[in-house]
Design a protein around this motif. Structure first.
Motif, short mmCIF file in Angstrom:
data_model
loop_
_atom_site.label_atom_id
_atom_site.label_comp_id
_atom_site.label_asym_id
_atom_site.label_seq_id
_atom_site.Cartn_x
_atom_site.Cartn_y
_atom_site.Cartn_z
N PHE A 190 0.83 -1.20 0.00
CA PHE A 190 0.00 0.00 0.00
C PHE A 190 0.87 1.26 0.00
CE2 PHE A 190 -2.39 3.33 2.22
CZ PHE A 190 -3.51 3.40 1.40
N LEU A 191 1.91 1.26 0.85
CA LEU A 191 2.79 2.43 0.96
C LEU A 191 3.64 2.63 -0.30
CD1 LEU A 191 4.10 2.21 4.62
CD2 LEU A 191 2.66 3.99 3.63
N LEU A 192 4.08 1.53 -0.89
CA LEU A 192 5.07 1.62 -1.97
C LEU A 192 4.48 1.27 -3.34
CD1 LEU A 192 8.07 0.00 -0.11
CD2 LEU A 192 7.90 2.38 -0.81
N TYR A 193 3.16 1.38 -3.48
CA TYR A 193 2.51 0.97 -4.72
C TYR A 193 3.11 1.68 -5.93
CZ TYR A 193 -1.03 0.21 -8.26
OH TYR A 193 -1.65 -0.13 -9.42
N LYS A 194 3.25 3.00 -5.84
CA LYS A 194 3.77 3.79 -6.96
C LYS A 194 5.21 3.39 -7.28
CE LYS A 194 5.15 8.54 -5.83
NZ LYS A 194 5.95 8.06 -4.77
N GLU A 195 6.02 3.17 -6.24
CA GLU A 195 7.42 2.81 -6.44
C GLU A 195 7.54 1.41 -7.06
OE1 GLU A 195 6.20 4.29 -3.81
OE2 GLU A 195 7.35 6.15 -3.65
N ILE B 155 -6.53 -6.65 -11.36
CA ILE B 155 -5.87 -7.94 -11.56
C ILE B 155 -5.52 -8.57 -10.21
CG2 ILE B 155 -3.78 -9.06 -12.43
CD1 ILE B 155 -3.86 -7.16 -14.78
N LEU C 55 5.35 -0.13 -8.90
CA LEU C 55 4.90 -0.09 -10.29
C LEU C 55 6.02 0.42 -11.20
CD1 LEU C 55 2.47 -0.41 -12.22
CD2 LEU C 55 1.99 2.00 -11.86
N LEU C 56 6.67 1.49 -10.74
CA LEU C 56 7.78 2.07 -11.51
C LEU C 56 8.91 1.06 -11.67
CD1 LEU C 56 8.91 4.58 -12.83
CD2 LEU C 56 9.32 5.57 -10.60
N SER D 221 8.71 -2.23 -11.52
CA SER D 221 8.31 -3.37 -12.33
C SER D 221 8.24 -3.00 -13.81
CB SER D 221 6.94 -3.89 -11.91
OG SER D 221 6.87 -4.05 -10.52
#
Lengths: 266, 256
Positions: A149-154, A220, A156-157, A159
């Protein structure tokens, strides 16, 4: 009605709780495993965890806790070896994997009463999950959910495009180690459910099916969690009714779903 | 009457070695607002390494780089980067707009979430590259040229003053390449972005850039759009006949 009265047994309730937590982990971490193409690493971590489990056994401490320790150490070891030393990543994985298995078998053999438990760790024995195990599994799941939850944006980047991520200042190597550590946590939980040999199937099948039908990472993941939960519940019922090993029943359920979805999408 | 332009980039006597080999040797380079610099040179000549040094990703042996008067690692929010052919899974489940948002990371920072302002910026960046109508599509559904535009939008979304592009047209067909160069030209002339583009496409580069340098370990650069035959021969190690004649702008000055 036969299907419902299995819940009156405590070991069945524990099994169900552990299985559902495993489904949540598979749904979320499994997607990152697929997208980052670290399926082989994850399998290597699972096998290497066996070394820690054996050590825990031998010393008379909680095998699961030792399994987590050795899985995380392996994850970090593989991550560092391949980035620092002149050893290719898959070679490093192969070495860690075999060493862990060998150590586990050696140490379990030296301890008493190993045969039954050896089988349980290799092929899973969700019906032997204790209340303590359930608590450990639930807290690991909570930690991983919070991290994602905390690092979702990181994540994604990382991956999607690690080269670019590094160029714009994302701490790529630390984040990758963290991802591997989260894989290690998940893998140990899954060992309890389906065993070392079959961990990788449960980690990847729900995500592989889900991404075929759904768009966007959050959907997903949700689809993957639901599928994982279904596989666990159906597998448990089959195992209970036919008196067959639970790990195999869960994995076969998942495999059938996977092949069906492949046929349908053609 | 000499207009004083902001100095964007300054590299002084930069040396970089990798694995015991000198890759960049005594590089000196200055860039000002409005510049569009093309860097050509043979493969393995250190072009990508130089870009990475400008991004603060590589340690130098000696020399210094400053971007906007700051060390590169601290100037990241003012620099946009388009990497050499982005390799990604074509079925990666991410929307075009979310790809562009990734470029806001340098402004938003670790653990913070993207806000409305970030989303507006990502839509404006997509408009600037003519891809606004693709915002909701999955990135893998776009053509190679369209994807490259999206990656330019991603580099623009932090509103940088300098764009660094590493072989941006590799793997794009020639019609889309022309469109792509027109886009860069628009960003440079109309939006005032300084651009450094690494390429081995000499013909294309000579039409659009206003400064050119040739790199093969050493940098051959005269602060202009001209290189001598001698420079190019030194850099490539052999006479090079690949400069297209008859293009509107020449790379080479006629020698007697």
């Amino acid at each position: 009605m036969i299907e419902l009265n299995f819940l009156s047994y405590e070991f069945m309730r524990n099994a169900l709780l552990a299985g559902l937590a495993a489904a949540v982990l598979c749904g979320i971490i499994g997607i990152y495993v697929i997208l980052n193409r670290i399926v082989f690493i994850s399998d290597g971590i699972a096998h290497a965890a066996f070394g820690g489990i054996g050590l825990g056994y031998f010393l008379g401490y909680d095998p699961l806790a030792f399994g987590i320790g050795s899985a995380v150490l392996t994850a970090i070891g593989i991550g560092l070896t391949s980035s620092r030393a002149k050893v290719s990543e898959d070679t490093a994985i192969g070495v860690f994997m075999a060493t862990g298995m060998a150590l586990g078998i050696m140490l379990l053999t030296l301890s008493r009463g190993y045969a039954r438990d050896l089988f349980g760790y290799l092929f899973g024995n969700i019906l032997a999950v204790s209340m303590n195990d359930v608590l450990l599994i639930l807290s690991l799941t909570a930690i991983i959910l919070a991290l994602v939850f905390l690092l979702y944006k990181e994540l994604l980047l990382l991956s999607f495009d690690p080269v670019y991520a590094q160029a714009i200042g994302l701490p790529v190597s630390s984040l990758r180690l963290l991802l591997l550590a989260m894989v290690a946590f998940s893998v140990v939980v899954l060992i309890k459910v389906v065993g070392i040999i079959m961990v990788i199937a449960l980690l990847t099948i729900p995500g592989a099916i889900s991404r075929r039908y759904l768009k966007g990472l959050p959907s997903i993941m949700a689809g993957s969690i639901i599928l994982g939960a279904l596989f666990v519940i159906i597998g448990l019922l089959i195992s209970y009714d036919l008196d067959v090993p639970s790990g195999a029943a869960i994995i076969l359920t998942a495999a059938v779903a996977f092949f069906l979805s492949t046929l349908i999408s053609r | 009457m000499a207009e004083i332009k902001e100095r964007i980039l300054s590299i002084r006597d930069l040396w970089v070695s990798q694995g015991g080999h000198v890759v960049l040797e005594s590089i000196n380079l200055e860039l000002f607002a409005g510049d569009f610099l093309g860097i050509i040179g043979p493969n393995g000549g250190g072009k990508s390494t130089l870009l990475k040094a400008m991004l603060g990703l590589i340690k130098s042996d000696r020399g210094e780089i400053s971007l906007f008067g700051l060390p590169p690692a601290r100037a990241r929010s003012r620099v946009g980067y388009v990497p050499q052919k982005t390799v990604f899974d074509r079925s990666f489940p991410v929307k075009v707009q979310d790809v562009v948002l990734m470029g806001r990371y340098s402004r938003v920072g670790l653990l913070h979430r993207y806000g409305t302002e970030d989303r507006n910026c990502s839509l404006r960046a997509l408009e600037a590259v003519g891809m606004a109508d693709r915002a909701e599509r999955e990135i893998g559904a776009l053509s190679g040229g369209e994807q490259q535009r999206v990656f330019v939008a991603r580099s623009l979304v932090s509103d940088p003053d300098l764009l660094l592009l590493d072989e941006p047209t590799a793997g794009i067909d020639s019609a889309q390449q022309t469109d792509f160069y027109e886009l860069l030209s628009h960003l440079n002339c109309d939006l005032g972005k300084a651009i450094v583009m690494v390429s081995h496409d000499l013909t294309a580069i000579s039409t659009y850039v206003n400064k050119i340098a040739c790199l093969n370990q050493r940098l051959y650069y005269h602060g202009s759009k001209e290189l001598s035959n001698e420079d190019i021969e030194k850099a490539y190690g052999c006479p090079v006949e690949m400069i297209a004649h008859g293009t509107p702008h020449r790379v080479l000055r006629e020698h007697d």
